[in-house]
Motif scaffolding. Sequence first.
Motif: not given
Length: 964
Positions: A304-318
């Motif tokens: 597992l990485p330890t840094a905070v994730d940007d939630p928008s980076s996971f969304v390819v399309t809505a």
Amino acid sequence: MPHAMRALDSALAIAIRRREPEAVATLLRSALQPTASLVPRPWGGDAIAAHKQLEIDRDDTIGESFELAAAPSDGEAAAFGSFVELPDGGSLPLSTVLHACPEILGAAHVEAYGHELPLLPKLLDVHTLLSLQAHPAGRPELYVVIDAEPGATIHLGLSRPLDAELLVRRVAEGTALQERLAAGCAEDPTRARRWSQWLLSDGGPPLPDATSEQAEDLRALAAINAELRAGMHAIPVAPGTVIHNAVPHPSDGLASSTLHALGNSAGRRVLALELRLAGETLRVWDHGRLPARALALREALANLPTAVDDPSSFVVTASDGPVAIDNGVFTAERVPLTSDPVVRSGTELAVFVHALRGRITLRGPADVATVIEPGHSALVPATWPQWSAQASEHEAVMMLASACIRPTRLARRSRALAQLRHVVADSHGPREVLLVANGGDGPLVAARTAARTQLLFRADGRTRITAHEERSRRGQLLGLLDAVAHLRAQVPAPDPGGVALGIMLPGQGTRLSPLTQRLHGIKPFARMPIRSHVDAPWLDAGAASLWSWGLVTQALARAGFAGVAWKWGDEPQLPSESLEQLALELRSVDAVRFGMRVQLDEDLARNKEWLLRDGEGRLAAQVRRRPLAALRERLAQAPVGTRALVNMGSPALSHAFIDALAAAFGDRDGWLDVDGYLFEALTHDEAAWAAEIARDAGLRALLEQCPDFYARVARVRAQLEQHRGAPLAIAVIDFGADTYWGDMGQLSRARDAHAVLARADDDGEFARRLACIDDVVPDRFGNRVVGDSWIPGDGSLRDSVIIDSWIARPRSTTRRAVVIDSELGETQLGDGAVVLDTSVWALDADADAFVFAALAPALQVAAHHVHTTMPVDPRDASALTLEQWCFDMREDPGSPEHYRSRVPPNPASFAEKFAQMRQRERDPEAIERALLGARRPWLQRIAAAIGLDPAQVDARLQGRAPRS
């Protein structure tokens, strides 16, 4: 709910397993439509059945549908494997179909992954929270949301930096609470279910069926759940949303999944197609569910990485529409369809197709239509150069996916193996081979090697074999000087410009007792499941070691090196790096060392030497074994760009280097090793050498025997530098991180070398490639049955490997056994048992037993024990009286208390039997022929039991007779 499928024989099923051309052609004319496995889960519902337009029982809660599961190496995929229903009523596991018809997958896929499908597409119907989890490196995930209730979310990615210590502490606290609560509902599964549902929701009163103490524990557990969920993002999803769970892995940057817990505590349903590779789920926390499921917290934290994730980076399309993803692990594409065909060019890879919406028609080169119903899946063969898809009615949406071809460990090893076989077939192997053997073994070793020259070295047979016997043990350094002197005396004109191959085979093989004794005291004659090609005999450990080093001699010769490539011992080794692509220039080097990349740990630090390779590929220093902390301290002193590799032992020495060694050490008696400080002395200045003397008791013992050792090595260096007119140059070749290193040095390793043939992972696949049985299609019980073999067809043997063996009457179900060159009557084999070259009417061998060259009417072998049969007096040609020998493979038979003393029930000590079996008054091959004749009665009885012609017994005995 549809019942679990099983393999059903039919004419077409049998033809497919036999790879009959017309049957294979039938498979390739249309896309495969395997059955999906519907899996009940407590967090599931009825959405998958609705998506697939299936009728199920009202009480069934389907959580997952395994759309294409053909990865036997993965326990989950194997448990819910897909089947292919055939037109004539038969059925086969999809994994069997892919093995019988690898064209479906494509050649590049088979090289990288074997005959299995690493892609594991699943439908998920999530009504509540799945566990907090991660996956090993290289397993990103894609979630294509098909349907979702308003307000639905999934938990994905870190909303705050990961505090590993805090996470471990909270999980430990939660586990303790969970264990107390479990005791309070152990006899009441309904209460356990209600408590779990409360914990998985947002909590709040009323607390169900709980005492005040239990209510307090439930509230504390709910607080831990809320804290852990708060550390993750809650990402909103709706129909059409595509989420890509992919972040760089902390160790190698490879696209991997991060912490996730699909679903939400509000119970808002999500139906999604999940795309990922098969592999282990590393469960971090399960929200306190009862009953508890196993966790893999430490393994998950390593991935597992330890840094905070940007939630928008996971969304390819809505929104619903075209999507294309390529993360280097798999590709995926969402494609809207109309009645107009969409034409696709083939990629020489199999393509997974899922009908997200509407009915889809696929057409391949044979113009055969494959109709995919809504919610169902198909597999387009890699052989299709072009194909089309269209909506069968008005409109539809399909999802496509393929596993990317990556340089896997299996692919790298397989390429080295293929190249090695080409070296021999193209006659590019060594012309000169020098064997150093124990005293008395020279003629046997030389004759056996010479008989296999065209299999081991060069197809044209133009390899000269010279054997040198060590009448007394001299060690690697003095032993090789003696051997080279012997070669130069025996061979009038050895090739001064080429690369000769030398091997050091002396030793008593005490750790392989009693097998060494059964092999007439010649441990390198232990057979390995390795063949140079499909029609060749099995190689023994010494021959396999020589054969593997032909790849090295070719690479050295191409790079301009001139000298002898020495192979220590009987361990075949293959690089995972292509030696051809290393662009080696070795004309001006004095010696070459070989190393492999590994992760440092305490065991390796204490038990291996280390090569410090500088940025130019030269040996900066060789470092002796030491505790891990001391090794790290020593490596920290190395220049930037230096890499530490495990020393693989075997060196290549230039002719000039050997001459310098002879000049400096040729007058020495006794014992000296090459790896016993020679290269340390060559690469350490006086201060570093003095520090090593103070640190290393072994070096101090050497200096008591040879006080001027460092001065002699200095003369070697001076002579070389004067000869070349340049500083000493020692190259280091990196074999890579995935080096194959065969090992027969211990009993358990010898058993493992054969047992691996039955494994479903990539180690098993590569072992089968070494054995030339990788293209053997498993039968309907998962067995690979090869050559002159007979086994019952009742399923009493499963997932086993049977090579040139008869097994008449198994008395219980056996799994993952390996039986080679054996005849067994009434047999009971434990899981993982290995039986080699054995004839026994009634054999009981427990789990992980190793039965080698045994001969008896009845035999019992305990779990983890080795058993063999030897003649009482091998010199007596008039009678053949046998005795049975055994040992617990978890112990070391070479330790003084085991080797010198009799270990009951053995008739004598291993040392006594070694001396007896090493006699050379009677030809060992004559002894083997007598032992082979003693097998006849048991072969005849077993042949009669399975209805074989008596003539087959004679043919079998004749085929086993020694030939060298």
